[in-house]
Design a protein around this motif. Structure first.
Motif, PDB file in Angstrom:
ATOM      1  N   ASP A 153     -33.358  32.658 -70.661  1.00 30.06           N
ATOM      2  CA  ASP A 153     -32.392  31.556 -70.585  1.00 30.06           C
ATOM      3  C   ASP A 153     -31.287  31.800 -69.562  1.00 30.06           C
ATOM      4  O   ASP A 153     -30.263  31.116 -69.573  1.00 30.06           O
ATOM      5  N   ARG A 154     -31.480  32.767 -68.664  1.00 29.01           N
ATOM      6  CA  ARG A 154     -30.444  33.048 -67.673  1.00 29.01           C
ATOM      7  C   ARG A 154     -30.342  31.942 -66.624  1.00 29.01           C
ATOM      8  O   ARG A 154     -31.284  31.199 -66.407  1.00 29.01           O
ATOM      9  N   GLN A 155     -29.192  31.910 -65.981  1.00 26.54           N
ATOM     10  CA  GLN A 155     -28.916  30.846 -65.005  1.00 26.54           C
ATOM     11  C   GLN A 155     -28.719  31.420 -63.606  1.00 26.54           C
ATOM     12  O   GLN A 155     -28.113  32.480 -63.447  1.00 26.54           O
ATOM     13  N   LEU A 156     -29.208  30.687 -62.618  1.00 25.82           N
ATOM     14  CA  LEU A 156     -29.133  31.112 -61.222  1.00 25.82           C
ATOM     15  C   LEU A 156     -28.332  30.092 -60.410  1.00 25.82           C
ATOM     16  O   LEU A 156     -28.571  28.898 -60.515  1.00 25.82           O
ATOM     17  N   ALA A 157     -27.390  30.594 -59.622  1.00 21.04           N
ATOM     18  CA  ALA A 157     -26.674  29.712 -58.694  1.00 21.04           C
ATOM     19  C   ALA A 157     -26.981  30.140 -57.270  1.00 21.04           C
ATOM     20  O   ALA A 157     -27.062  31.333 -56.977  1.00 21.04           O
ATOM     21  N   ILE A 236     -26.574  38.861 -56.225  1.00 22.55           N
ATOM     22  CA  ILE A 236     -25.655  39.484 -57.177  1.00 22.55           C
ATOM     23  C   ILE A 236     -26.189  39.225 -58.588  1.00 22.55           C
ATOM     24  O   ILE A 236     -26.308  38.068 -59.011  1.00 22.55           O
ATOM     25  N   ARG A 237     -26.553  40.306 -59.271  1.00 21.47           N
ATOM     26  CA  ARG A 237     -27.103  40.175 -60.632  1.00 21.47           C
ATOM     27  C   ARG A 237     -26.221  40.919 -61.599  1.00 21.47           C
ATOM     28  O   ARG A 237     -25.994  42.109 -61.451  1.00 21.47           O
ATOM     29  N   LYS A 238     -25.740  40.228 -62.629  1.00 22.92           N
ATOM     30  CA  LYS A 238     -24.891  40.899 -63.629  1.00 22.92           C
ATOM     31  C   LYS A 238     -25.721  41.760 -64.572  1.00 22.92           C
ATOM     32  O   LYS A 238     -26.886  41.472 -64.802  1.00 22.92           O
TER      33      LYS A 238
ATOM     34  N   GLU B 104     -47.693  31.607 -62.225  1.00 24.64           N
ATOM     35  CA  GLU B 104     -47.406  30.345 -61.541  1.00 24.64           C
ATOM     36  C   GLU B 104     -46.022  30.442 -60.897  1.00 24.64           C
ATOM     37  O   GLU B 104     -45.164  31.190 -61.360  1.00 24.64           O
ATOM     38  N   GLY B 105     -45.813  29.695 -59.828  1.00 30.40           N
ATOM     39  CA  GLY B 105     -44.525  29.735 -59.139  1.00 30.40           C
ATOM     40  C   GLY B 105     -44.309  31.061 -58.449  1.00 30.40           C
ATOM     41  O   GLY B 105     -45.200  31.574 -57.776  1.00 30.40           O
ATOM     42  N   ASP B 106     -43.123  31.620 -58.637  1.00 27.74           N
ATOM     43  CA  ASP B 106     -42.712  32.872 -57.994  1.00 27.74           C
ATOM     44  C   ASP B 106     -42.563  33.975 -59.052  1.00 27.74           C
ATOM     45  O   ASP B 106     -42.034  33.723 -60.134  1.00 27.74           O
ATOM     46  N   PRO B 107     -43.007  35.197 -58.740  1.00 31.97           N
ATOM     47  CA  PRO B 107     -42.991  36.263 -59.764  1.00 31.97           C
ATOM     48  C   PRO B 107     -41.600  36.670 -60.248  1.00 31.97           C
ATOM     49  O   PRO B 107     -41.489  37.273 -61.318  1.00 31.97           O
ATOM     50  N   PHE B 108     -40.557  36.393 -59.483  1.00 31.62           N
ATOM     51  CA  PHE B 108     -39.219  36.860 -59.870  1.00 31.62           C
ATOM     52  C   PHE B 108     -38.275  35.726 -60.257  1.00 31.62           C
ATOM     53  O   PHE B 108     -37.066  35.907 -60.315  1.00 31.62           O
ATOM     54  N   LEU B 109     -38.837  34.538 -60.452  1.00 28.26           N
ATOM     55  CA  LEU B 109     -38.009  33.382 -60.826  1.00 28.26           C
ATOM     56  C   LEU B 109     -38.564  32.803 -62.132  1.00 28.26           C
ATOM     57  O   LEU B 109     -39.536  32.062 -62.121  1.00 28.26           O
ATOM     58  N   ALA B 157     -27.613  24.794 -58.677  1.00 28.28           N
ATOM     59  CA  ALA B 157     -27.765  25.610 -59.891  1.00 28.28           C
ATOM     60  C   ALA B 157     -29.154  25.383 -60.470  1.00 28.28           C
ATOM     61  O   ALA B 157     -29.664  24.256 -60.469  1.00 28.28           O
ATOM     62  N   ILE B 158     -29.755  26.468 -60.932  1.00 27.85           N
ATOM     63  CA  ILE B 158     -31.068  26.395 -61.570  1.00 27.85           C
ATOM     64  C   ILE B 158     -30.920  26.993 -62.960  1.00 27.85           C
ATOM     65  O   ILE B 158     -30.425  28.114 -63.111  1.00 27.85           O
ATOM     66  N   THR B 159     -31.315  26.244 -63.960  1.00 23.98           N
ATOM     67  CA  THR B 159     -31.107  26.710 -65.331  1.00 23.98           C
ATOM     68  C   THR B 159     -32.160  26.136 -66.273  1.00 23.98           C
ATOM     69  O   THR B 159     -32.582  24.994 -66.097  1.00 23.98           O
ATOM     70  N   PRO B 160     -32.588  26.905 -67.238  1.00 21.81           N
ATOM     71  CA  PRO B 160     -33.415  26.319 -68.284  1.00 21.81           C
ATOM     72  C   PRO B 160     -32.578  25.313 -69.075  1.00 21.81           C
ATOM     73  O   PRO B 160     -31.380  25.564 -69.304  1.00 21.81           O
ATOM     74  N   ALA B 161     -33.166  24.205 -69.445  1.00 21.62           N
ATOM     75  CA  ALA B 161     -32.436  23.179 -70.203  1.00 21.62           C
ATOM     76  C   ALA B 161     -32.075  23.684 -71.598  1.00 21.62           C
ATOM     77  O   ALA B 161     -31.228  23.104 -72.270  1.00 21.62           O
TER      78      ALA B 161
END
Lengths: 238, 238
Positions: A153-157, A236-238, B104-109, B157-161
């Motif tokens: 559930d982490r968020q990326l900006a 930058i990763r916390k 699927e997609g990218d391995p680190f996202l 911003a990219i985030t799980p809902a």
């Protein structure tokens, strides 16, 4: 049936972050088959980074259509160059030729293609446009530096480092992982902020990822005061 | 010189959002040449989406190593499945065979590969790992829906809902463009929030982008109360 001449198709093609093997199969095929490749350059003498990635794929009978987009904040000057570029492309489309406009990374993520896309939608709405996504420097840098970006559930900006110091602070405080693009011109200010927020040791610098000139720096203290590449970012990763 | 047996190499391979032509050339080549392909599945009877993308590329002499990762929040159960998967892969690496784990997609996202990567770093630090980035559903959906994500100094911003309603509100208020992943289970709540923030008409829904089952919905009002695909996202652009 009328014999209407058929427009060529405009392709916005992401050529990825640097390694030609990170082109998609779709981009690879298209670039080997279109008659015209649109190549963005900063000025007449500059190298095009996007073209440097794919030039090994192009064939002698393809037209390399160089299009100049100066590095300026002068909106009128930029607009006039975009219009010239759009017109030069449109002339080829009118002849029924497909044109592939190449762009590093992905065409819809901080790419000059977006301006061209908007201009075509406005001026030449009948032209068919296809967008071929590309590996962005964000995914490329994460893979090169072996840094998983986000999971669960982490968020990326994702933000240009030039967005302003207060916005930067809010973003760094609010998100689990932040990717800062275009850090070269403001690195020392960004470093100071990261230091204040205790994030220096959680930051990794990557420039020209996956290309032969790739640079990965884990101790970003070393970069203070140095001239940095335009194609650089911080994860930058916390 | 001693005759130490050499481990195979572990590859984390992003196979993109759905269209096999959106694999990178690197992923394509590797998948045709590795002896073992690690395939994540939710249970023994489930289809693997990642495998469905690439199955046309695989060859009869390749081992398809199915690895089960149940859909559960039970951390101990998950951990035991990850350990089993890592061990099954490690057995092949011990024989000198390379293993390509597809995702699927990218391995680190937001990928299950991250857990496997962390586990290998901890349990089998001598194993060499390569990560091959892939086109994420974010870039794939933007291209399919013809929606430039961000340009200039704008922020993404990219985030799980599923990150919680307050975090979601802050993110939607603070960013120019937001991509909400995994919207299927919480769509009606998300819709209510978007409605309150006047963002319904700035939102586009995309599921299984670039695959034969791709669905793009511009009027997201139609989706209320409907059962939605797990592989779905919303792009919200102010």
């Amino acid at each position: 049936m009328t014999n209407t001449p058929k427009f060529g198709r405009l392709y916005g093609i992401g050529v990825g972050p640097g390694d030609v093997d990170l082109l998609t199969v779709k981009a690879y095929r298209l670039l080997q088959n279109v008659p015209v490749i649109g190549v963005p350059k900063r000025n007449a003498r500059a190298q095009s980074y996007a073209y440097s990635i794919v030039k090994g794929l192009t064939r002698p009978n393809q037209e390399i259509l160089e299009l100049i987009f100066p590095m300026t904040k002068d909106v009128d000057l930029l607009q006039s160059h975009w219009e010239s570029a759009a017109d030069a492309i449109f002339q080829r489309l009118l002849l029924g030729k497909d044109v592939a406009f190449i762009t590093e990374g992905d065409p819809f993520l901080y790419s000059t293609f977006t301006y061209l896309f908007n201009l075509f939608r406005e001026k030449y709405p009948d032209v068919s446009i296809d967008v071929v996504p590309g590996i962005s420097s964000i995914n490329g840098a994460a893979a090169s530096a072996m840094l998983p970006l986000v999971y669960g559930d982490r968020q990326l900006a994702i933000t240009p480092a030039t967005c302003g110091i207060q916005k930067l602070r809010d973003t760094l405080e609010g998100f689990d992982t932040v990717v800062l693009l275009k850090v070269n011109s403001v690195f020392d200010d960004v470093f100071e902020l990261l230091d204040e927020l205790n994030l220096v040791d959680k930051s990794v610098f990557v420039s020209r990822c996956t290309s032969p000139d790739e640079m990965i720096v884990h101790d970003i203290r070393k970069l203070r005061g140095r001239k940095l590449d335009y194609l650089s970012l911080l994860i930058i990763r916390k």
